[in-house]
Every structure is written in structure tokens, then in C-alpha cells.
Design a protein around this motif. Structure first.
Motif, PDB file in Angstrom:
ATOM      1  N   UNK A  44       0.665  -0.850  -0.122  1.00  0.00           N
ATOM      2  CA  UNK A  44      -0.495  -0.055   0.567  1.00  0.00           C
ATOM      3  C   UNK A  44       0.496   1.090   0.100  1.00  0.00           C
ATOM      4  N   UNK A  45       0.296   1.994  -0.740  1.00  0.00           N
ATOM      5  CA  UNK A  45       1.014   3.519   0.011  1.00  0.00           C
ATOM      6  C   UNK A  45       1.998   4.213   1.215  1.00  0.00           C
ATOM      7  N   UNK A  46       3.039   5.172   1.344  1.00  0.00           N
ATOM      8  CA  UNK A  46       3.735   4.605   2.424  1.00  0.00           C
ATOM      9  C   UNK A  46       3.015   5.389   3.477  1.00  0.00           C
ATOM     10  N   UNK A  71      10.605  11.368   1.321  1.00  0.00           N
ATOM     11  CA  UNK A  71      11.753  11.192   0.294  1.00  0.00           C
ATOM     12  C   UNK A  71      10.148  11.075  -0.692  1.00  0.00           C
ATOM     13  N   UNK A  72      10.738  10.773  -2.366  1.00  0.00           N
ATOM     14  CA  UNK A  72       9.340  10.804  -2.805  1.00  0.00           C
ATOM     15  C   UNK A  72       9.590   9.314  -3.777  1.00  0.00           C
ATOM     16  N   UNK A  73      11.046   8.868  -2.832  1.00  0.00           N
ATOM     17  CA  UNK A  73      11.142   6.986  -3.593  1.00  0.00           C
ATOM     18  C   UNK A  73      10.695   5.852  -2.540  1.00  0.00           C
ATOM     19  N   UNK A  74      10.087   4.782  -2.478  1.00  0.00           N
ATOM     20  CA  UNK A  74       9.563   4.347  -2.246  1.00  0.00           C
ATOM     21  C   UNK A  74       9.183   2.859  -2.373  1.00  0.00           C
ATOM     22  N   UNK A  75       8.905   1.743  -1.337  1.00  0.00           N
ATOM     23  CA  UNK A  75       8.824  -0.140  -1.849  1.00  0.00           C
ATOM     24  C   UNK A  75       7.589   0.451  -2.862  1.00  0.00           C
ATOM     25  N   UNK A  76       7.282   0.122  -3.395  1.00  0.00           N
ATOM     26  CA  UNK A  76       6.116  -0.346  -4.114  1.00  0.00           C
ATOM     27  C   UNK A  76       5.906  -1.283  -3.903  1.00  0.00           C
ATOM     28  N   UNK A  77       6.078  -2.500  -3.902  1.00  0.00           N
ATOM     29  CA  UNK A  77       6.221  -4.371  -4.142  1.00  0.00           C
ATOM     30  C   UNK A  77       6.947  -5.262  -4.059  1.00  0.00           C
ATOM     31  N   UNK A  78       7.669  -6.158  -4.706  1.00  0.00           N
ATOM     32  CA  UNK A  78       8.109  -7.304  -5.209  1.00  0.00           C
ATOM     33  C   UNK A  78       7.757  -8.450  -5.742  1.00  0.00           C
ATOM     34  N   UNK A  79       8.834  -8.849  -6.244  1.00  0.00           N
ATOM     35  CA  UNK A  79       8.709 -10.365  -6.847  1.00  0.00           C
ATOM     36  C   UNK A  79       9.875 -11.552  -6.239  1.00  0.00           C
TER      37      UNK A  79
END
Length: 112
Positions: A44-46, A71-79
């Protein structure tokens, strides 16, 4: 060998647009058809995050809501992919829609 593809998104980047969802669905299908998809998830969103910090083992935990860092960068998900080597992981990361306007970090999974 299993690798995690961490999709680092930019809040204003193309990977966050509603139209990007179909690109990720198509990428999921491609990973499945190749037989390399071992798992993954979308975060989900930060602003919906909660963080716990302790200064020491004895310290009381400090709980904060929202993103930890400005920050403008965030972890959005993984594979999680299961491939023969890093070269194959790099090839899949290059195909990932999260690499467009964002960044895909590749890490080997440590299995005990």
C-alpha cells in the motif's frame, strides 16, 4: 537461485499511474508462463505505513504513522523469482514495469 526484485517507485513516476496496473498484470503472466515466479506482493502507499523504533533494547518503542523518511521514492512491491543466476535475474528486472521511471533492486534470498 531465488532473487527478490524490490520495486522502488517514485511517487510521481509512471509506475504509480492507474494505467500501469495492466503492465504489471502482463508481467505477472510472463513470469508465470516462464515458470520463474515464486511469490511477491504489492505494498500500500507509504502514507498508510506505521513504524516502530527503539533506541536500545531497554528503551520504550516509539510508534509513528506515515512514511518514515521524507522522500519521493518508496518500495512499491516485490517479486520473488527462481532463476539460474544473477544474469537471468537482471534480464527479468529489465523487463519489469517498475524499472520504468523507478528502480528495481535485485537481492539474492538467503535460505537457511
Amino acid at each position: 537461485m531465488k532473487y527478490v526484485l524490490l520495486m522502488m517507485a517514485n511517487i510521481d513516476g509512471p509506475g504509480c499511474e492507474p494505467a500501469a496496473k495492466q503492465k504489471f498484470i502482463d508481467f505477472d503472466d510472463e513470469l508465470n508462463q516462464a515458470g520463474v515466479l515464486a511469490g511477491g506482493f504489492v505494498l500500500d502507499d507509504p502514507e498508510h505505513s506505521t513504524s516502530v523504533v527503539k533506541a536500545s533494547r531497554e528503551a520504550e518503542p516509539v510508534v509513528t504513522t506515515g512514511p518514515y523518511a521524507e522522500t519521493r521514492e518508496f518500495v512499491g512491491g516485490t517479486y520473488i523469482i527462481d532463476v539460474a543466476n544473477l544474469d537471468e535475474a537482471l534480464a527479468w528486472a529489465a523487463k519489469c514495469p517498475g524499472a520504468i521511471g523507478g528502480r528495481v533492486e535485485i537481492r539474492p534470498l538467503v535460505e537457511y
